[in-house]
Motif scaffolding. Structure first.
Motif, mmCIF file in Angstrom:
data_model
loop_
_atom_site.group_PDB
_atom_site.id
_atom_site.type_symbol
_atom_site.label_atom_id
_atom_site.label_comp_id
_atom_site.label_asym_id
_atom_site.label_seq_id
_atom_site.Cartn_x
_atom_site.Cartn_y
_atom_site.Cartn_z
ATOM 1 N N ASN A 87 0.814 -1.215 0.000
ATOM 2 C CA ASN A 87 0.000 0.000 0.000
ATOM 3 C C ASN A 87 0.854 1.274 0.000
ATOM 4 N N GLY A 88 2.199 1.140 -0.085
ATOM 5 C CA GLY A 88 3.083 2.288 -0.170
ATOM 6 C C GLY A 88 3.684 2.731 1.147
ATOM 7 N N LYS A 89 3.246 2.152 2.261
ATOM 8 C CA LYS A 89 3.791 2.520 3.567
ATOM 9 C C LYS A 89 5.141 1.841 3.787
ATOM 10 N N LYS A 90 5.983 2.481 4.629
ATOM 11 C CA LYS A 90 7.281 1.924 4.980
ATOM 12 C C LYS A 90 7.359 1.745 6.489
ATOM 13 N N GLN A 91 7.815 0.568 6.921
ATOM 14 C CA GLN A 91 7.999 0.284 8.337
ATOM 15 C C GLN A 91 9.491 0.087 8.603
ATOM 16 N N ILE A 92 10.003 0.749 9.646
ATOM 17 C CA ILE A 92 11.425 0.662 9.966
ATOM 18 C C ILE A 92 11.751 -0.725 10.513
ATOM 19 N N PRO A 112 12.730 0.769 15.384
ATOM 20 C CA PRO A 112 12.163 -0.310 14.586
ATOM 21 C C PRO A 112 10.706 -0.577 14.947
ATOM 22 N N GLY A 113 9.908 -0.778 13.926
ATOM 23 C CA GLY A 113 8.473 -0.991 14.108
ATOM 24 C C GLY A 113 7.656 0.238 13.806
ATOM 25 N N GLN A 114 8.296 1.407 13.804
ATOM 26 C CA GLN A 114 7.588 2.659 13.513
ATOM 27 C C GLN A 114 7.306 2.764 12.015
ATOM 28 N N TRP A 115 6.223 3.428 11.672
ATOM 29 C CA TRP A 115 5.851 3.656 10.274
ATOM 30 C C TRP A 115 6.337 5.027 9.851
ATOM 31 N N LEU A 116 6.887 5.127 8.657
ATOM 32 C CA LEU A 116 7.366 6.400 8.133
ATOM 33 C C LEU A 116 6.250 7.124 7.399
ATOM 34 N N ASP A 117 6.243 8.442 7.532
ATOM 35 C CA ASP A 117 5.303 9.268 6.778
ATOM 36 C C ASP A 117 5.913 9.491 5.405
#
Length: 67
Positions: free
Chosen positions: A38-43, A61-66
């Motif tokens: 869906n285009g989201k990135k997770q660290i 780690p585990g955070q989602w990037l805007d």
């Protein structure tokens, strides 16, 4: 068996899922991220020599990037 290596567990045991691994530059810090469909990135991992990057809660780690 114990493996002593600087590699992450995802490099040793890759998962067969619908995401791909990308590298993202943020605040002069390189982040290894999982790119979702869906285009989201997770660290996944912080790749930095600056200790301040590891203390930043938005880079954990585990955070989602805007994006």
């Amino acid at each position: 068996m114990t493996l002593y290596t600087p590699l992450s567990e995802y490099d040793l045991f890759p998962k067969d899922d619908q995401s791909s691994i990308t590298f993202h530059q943020m605040n002069s810090c390189t982040l290894k991220c999982r790119q979702m469909d869906n285009g989201k990135k997770q660290i996944i991992q912080i790749l930095s020599t600056d200790p301040k990057h590891y203390m930043d809660p938005s880079l954990q780690p585990g955070q989602w990037l805007d994006s």
